[in-house]
Design an enzyme around this catalytic site. Structure first.
Site, short mmCIF file in Angstrom:
data_model
loop_
_atom_site.label_atom_id
_atom_site.label_comp_id
_atom_site.label_asym_id
_atom_site.label_seq_id
_atom_site.Cartn_x
_atom_site.Cartn_y
_atom_site.Cartn_z
N GLY A 15 95.67 132.82 -43.19
CA GLY A 15 95.15 132.21 -41.67
C GLY A 15 95.44 133.11 -40.67
O GLY A 15 96.56 134.02 -40.90
N ARG A 76 90.41 134.37 -46.87
CA ARG A 76 90.79 134.01 -47.95
C ARG A 76 90.03 134.37 -49.05
O ARG A 76 88.82 134.24 -49.03
CB ARG A 76 91.23 132.50 -48.12
CG ARG A 76 92.16 132.03 -46.82
CD ARG A 76 92.77 130.68 -47.06
NE ARG A 76 93.30 130.23 -45.70
CZ ARG A 76 94.41 130.15 -45.49
NH1 ARG A 76 95.21 130.95 -45.78
NH2 ARG A 76 94.68 129.63 -44.34
N ASP A 107 102.64 134.27 -47.03
CA ASP A 107 103.32 134.51 -48.29
C ASP A 107 102.21 134.63 -49.47
O ASP A 107 102.40 135.59 -50.50
CB ASP A 107 104.12 133.30 -48.81
CG ASP A 107 103.31 132.14 -48.65
OD1 ASP A 107 102.60 131.95 -47.75
OD2 ASP A 107 103.75 131.12 -49.22
N THR A 130 101.63 135.14 -39.53
CA THR A 130 101.39 133.78 -40.00
C THR A 130 102.03 132.77 -38.89
O THR A 130 103.28 133.25 -38.49
CB THR A 130 101.95 133.36 -41.42
OG1 THR A 130 101.73 131.82 -41.47
CG2 THR A 130 103.20 133.55 -41.62
N ASP A 132 102.94 129.91 -39.26
CA ASP A 132 103.89 129.06 -40.25
C ASP A 132 105.45 129.44 -40.11
O ASP A 132 106.35 128.53 -40.42
CB ASP A 132 103.57 128.96 -41.59
CG ASP A 132 102.16 128.27 -41.63
OD1 ASP A 132 101.81 127.62 -40.70
OD2 ASP A 132 101.37 128.66 -42.81
N ASP A 134 107.24 130.88 -42.39
CA ASP A 134 107.85 130.41 -43.80
C ASP A 134 108.06 131.48 -44.58
O ASP A 134 108.01 131.16 -45.89
CB ASP A 134 106.70 129.29 -44.41
CG ASP A 134 105.47 129.87 -44.74
OD1 ASP A 134 105.00 130.99 -43.97
OD2 ASP A 134 104.50 129.21 -45.31
N ARG A 176 101.90 122.88 -43.66
CA ARG A 176 101.53 121.90 -44.92
C ARG A 176 103.04 121.96 -45.53
O ARG A 176 103.43 121.05 -46.15
CB ARG A 176 100.54 122.49 -45.54
CG ARG A 176 99.74 121.47 -46.15
CD ARG A 176 98.43 122.24 -46.79
NE ARG A 176 97.51 122.91 -45.70
CZ ARG A 176 96.59 121.72 -45.17
NH1 ARG A 176 96.65 120.37 -45.52
NH2 ARG A 176 95.66 122.45 -44.18
#
Ligand code: ATP
Length: 328
Positions: A15, A76, A107, A130, A132, A134, A176
């Site tokens: 992303g 992707r 990741d 990213t 996120d 994460d 998510r």
């Protein structure tokens, strides 16, 4: 500085996130500073497989530090998940003479990069890009701060209309598998409730909290919901459930969606991208490989991929407690 590397490749993958351009700029400029050739691959791993690239120099990245998105585009790539796809990419890099790759992504990008380097012996360095946040090997990923500010600004606007009409708004934000955006933007925007993937707060608690808000004199409320919230209902189902059980509430849903990925990167994200990518180039020139760079306690660090990709990326649940106290 011992220099055995003559050409460094760079790409953006997964992303997109605001600040990726600042990262590409920093790689190209650092390569130029250290007299190393720089090649940019388009559309992440797919561009490596399809040999879709451009040579970059200090001038090819002018005026991009302030723009969102990525000039190298992102994608992707299902082909890269196959051994044949990765071999094709490795053959292409060898043919062009790329000695090492800087992979800017999340990741998944790092997992692919680790496998690629194990299979084909090409040095890679991961740069966390990213929204996120994460990734365990860094306190902050490039784009996260900008995304938070975008979300807070949007919720501030939603609150204006929520309070004018005495409404309850469910606002769905990205995340998510990780609740960083929901948790931090929720506290920053003063949300009444925050639902995240890491913690199942339960529907009863949500109803109880909303009833309490009403009793305490609140006429409007904001509930921030992560895409992957643990209760397991999507934001529309949550809204229906509350409407059924608390008919006095006028409930609305806003899904912020892809606007969270766009926009001008904040100063924090530009500086983070610049620091991480200069370090990534220097690490490669120092002979380091197969690590990710990160910012930990305001120091630029590097961590091997296993450590950096640990499942527990350390969400700060203390923020849930703070949110509870402040939404009294
Ligand atoms: P974001 O966090 O923004 O979603 P990401 O880097 O995690 O970014 P992914 O789509 O998960 O995004 O991964 C990017 C690409 O990395 C994938 O499209 C795929 O090409 C490659 N990739 C991910 N996981 C693997 C894997 N286990 N093996 C090989 N390649 C992988």
């Amino acid at each position: 500085m011992a220099k055995e590397i003559g050409t460094i490749g760079v790409m953006t993958s997964g992303g997109d996130s605001p600040g990726m351009n600042a990262a590409i700029r920093a790689v190209a400029r650092a390569c130029s500073y250290y007299n190393v050739k720089c090649i940019g691959f388009y559309r992440g791993y797919q561009g490596m497989i399809e040999n879709d690239y451009c040579e970059m120099n200090a001038r090819s990245v002018r005026n991009i530090i302030s723009s969102g998105g990525t000039i190298l585009k992102s994608a992707r790539s299902d082909d890269f998940r196959t051994a044949e796809g990765r071999k094709k990419a490795a053959d292409n890099l060898k043919e062009i003479g790329v000695d090492a790759m800087i992979l800017i992504g999340g990741d998944g990008t790092f997992r692919g990069g680790k496998l690629f380097s194990e299979e084909h012996g090409i040095s890679v360095i991961g740069v966390p890009g990213t929204i996120d946040n994460d990734i365990a090997g860094t306190n902050f990923t490039i784009g996260y701060d900008t995304a938070l500010n975008t979300v807070v600004e949007a919720i501030d606007k939603i609150r204006d209309t929520a309070s004018s009409h005495d409404r309850l708004f469910f606002v769905e934000v990205m995340g998510r598998d990780a609740g960083f955006i929901a948790l931090n933007s929720g506290v920053g925007a003063g949300a009444e409730e925050i639902l995240i993937p890491e913690e199942d707060l339960g529907l009863d608690r949500l109803l109880e909290s909303l009833k309490r808000s009403k009793r305490s004199g609140k006429t409007s409320s904001i509930v921030v919901v992560s895409e992957g919230d643990k209760i397991g209902k999507n934001v529309y189902e949550l809204a229906d459930y509350v409407t059924e059980n608390l008919p006095n509430y006028d409930v609305r849903v806003t899904v912020l969606g892809h606007m969270q990925r766009g926009g001008t990167p904040t100063c924090f994200d530009r500086t983070l991208a610049s620091r991480l990518c200069v370090r990534a180039v220097e690490l490669l020139l120092d002979g380091e490989k197969n690590v990710m760079v990160g910012l930990i306690n305001n120091k630029i660090t590097f961590t091997n991929f296993e450590e950096g990709l640990k499942e527990d990326h350390g969400i700060n649940k203390e923020l849930l407690r703070i949110s509870d106290i402040l939404s009294v």
